[in-house]
Design a protein around this motif. Structure first.
Motif, PDB file in Angstrom:
ATOM      1  N   THR A  20       0.855  -1.195   0.000  1.00 49.58           N
ATOM      2  CA  THR A  20       0.000   0.000   0.000  1.00 49.58           C
ATOM      3  C   THR A  20       0.881   1.232   0.000  1.00 49.58           C
ATOM      4  N   TYR A  49      -8.257   9.914  -9.622  1.00 50.68           N
ATOM      5  CA  TYR A  49      -9.408  10.087  -8.738  1.00 50.68           C
ATOM      6  C   TYR A  49      -9.704  11.565  -8.574  1.00 50.68           C
ATOM      7  N   LYS A  52     -13.161  11.684  -4.748  1.00 57.61           N
ATOM      8  CA  LYS A  52     -13.308  10.313  -4.244  1.00 57.61           C
ATOM      9  C   LYS A  52     -13.865   9.333  -5.263  1.00 57.61           C
ATOM     10  N   GLU A  53     -14.005   9.763  -6.514  1.00 55.30           N
ATOM     11  CA  GLU A  53     -14.487   8.853  -7.541  1.00 55.30           C
ATOM     12  C   GLU A  53     -13.389   8.608  -8.586  1.00 55.30           C
ATOM     13  N   GLU A  54     -13.363   7.382  -9.077  1.00 49.95           N
ATOM     14  CA  GLU A  54     -12.393   7.062 -10.119  1.00 49.95           C
ATOM     15  C   GLU A  54     -12.802   7.739 -11.419  1.00 49.95           C
ATOM     16  N   ARG A  57      -8.660   5.188 -15.741  1.00 55.08           N
ATOM     17  CA  ARG A  57      -7.879   3.998 -15.395  1.00 55.08           C
ATOM     18  C   ARG A  57      -7.009   3.651 -16.578  1.00 55.08           C
ATOM     19  N   SER A  65      -5.262  -1.388  -7.401  1.00 52.36           N
ATOM     20  CA  SER A  65      -6.484  -0.693  -7.017  1.00 52.36           C
ATOM     21  C   SER A  65      -6.102   0.563  -6.248  1.00 52.36           C
ATOM     22  N   ARG A  67      -7.868   4.213  -3.984  1.00 52.14           N
ATOM     23  CA  ARG A  67      -9.030   4.922  -3.461  1.00 52.14           C
ATOM     24  C   ARG A  67      -8.601   6.304  -3.003  1.00 52.14           C
ATOM     25  N   GLN A  68      -9.596   7.173  -2.891  1.00 54.88           N
ATOM     26  CA  GLN A  68      -9.344   8.525  -2.413  1.00 54.88           C
ATOM     27  C   GLN A  68     -10.237   8.769  -1.214  1.00 54.88           C
ATOM     28  N   PHE A  69      -9.668   9.387  -0.222  1.00 55.54           N
ATOM     29  CA  PHE A  69     -10.365   9.606   1.039  1.00 55.54           C
ATOM     30  C   PHE A  69     -11.020  10.990   1.082  1.00 55.54           C
ATOM     31  N   SER A  74      -4.817   9.727  -0.887  1.00 57.12           N
ATOM     32  CA  SER A  74      -5.111   8.540  -1.685  1.00 57.12           C
ATOM     33  C   SER A  74      -4.173   7.407  -1.326  1.00 57.12           C
TER      34      SER A  74
END
Lengths: 116, 110
Positions: A20, A49, A52-54, A57, A65, A67-69, A74
């Motif tokens: 990670t 991102y 918080k949305e992709e 890609r 994978s 993600r965004q907080f 991220s």
């Protein structure tokens, strides 16, 4: 002002493990994107991102994978590591998502991942 | 799939001369084209962005041209200095994607 910060700066993992990587964007920036840079090559786009949305890609397997907080930081996760995943992983931030508005993106110094 | 080519892997020039780097792309119609500088072990640093409706952009000793017909961008550094030695990356940019070339390593010889 702090730039894009990434952690860890260097790490060594064994094949099959998971990793990670973390990124904090420039204050006020809401978009984060991830890139993989293999030695001697240009950065390859992995994810973008925004809010918080992709939003985008690249051509990477599902082992990758992200993600965004809510605070716009991220994480990039890579499962089942392969030797070929050894690279510099770069995070970049920009004010808004997408590049149609000509956003400037600012890169962090990257996380060096070595898979043995 | 899109393909981005930068003229040569390495370019050596004498201090004070103009360095010209080339970026060609195929199978792609970017709305913008960006140029970055990358020093060894560091992240890329943004230099210039040029839009598809702009022919030329300047910033201090840097000049970028963008020819959407030829699918080519030229990046010039005038009065080059040893401190300009680095790898320069071009990045044709679409609405939701950005692709980097492999870069040209420029060495300015004192």
């Amino acid at each position: 002002d702090a730039g894009v910060t990434q952690s860890p700066t260097h790490l060594i993992k064994t094949r099959g493990q998971q990793v990670t990587l973390r990124c904090s964007p420039i204050s006020g920036h809401k978009s984060v994107s991830w890139y993989q840079q293999v030695l001697g090559q240009g950065p390859q786009f992995i994810f973008q991102y925004y809010e918080k949305e992709e939003r985008g890609r690249g051509n990477f397997p599902d082992r990758f994978s992200a993600r965004q907080f809510p605070n716009y930081s991220s994480e990039l996760n890579v499962n089942a590591l392969l030797l070929g995943d050894s690279a510099l992983y770069l995070c970049a931030s920009s004010l808004t998502g997408g590049w149609s508005s000509g956003n400037t993106i600012y890169f962090g110094e990257g996380s060096w991942l070595t898979v043995v | 799939s899109q393909k981005i080519e930068q003229n040569s892997e390495a370019l050596n020039i004498q201090e004070g001369k103009t360095a010209t780097l080339t970026c060609n792309y195929t199978n792609y119609s970017p709305a913008y084209l960006q140029w970055y500088r990358q020093d060894p072990g560091r992240g890329p640093v943004f230099l210039l962005l040029i839009r598809e409706n702009e022919k030329e952009k300047r910033k201090e000793r840097l000049k970028v041209t963008f020819d959407t017909t030829l699918k080519q961008s030229l990046f010039h550094i005038t009065a080059s200095q040893p401190a300009d030695s680095a790898t320069y990356l071009c990045a044709p940019t679409g609405a939701n994607n950005l692709f980097f070339g492999t870069g040209t390593r420029l060495t300015v010889i004192p």
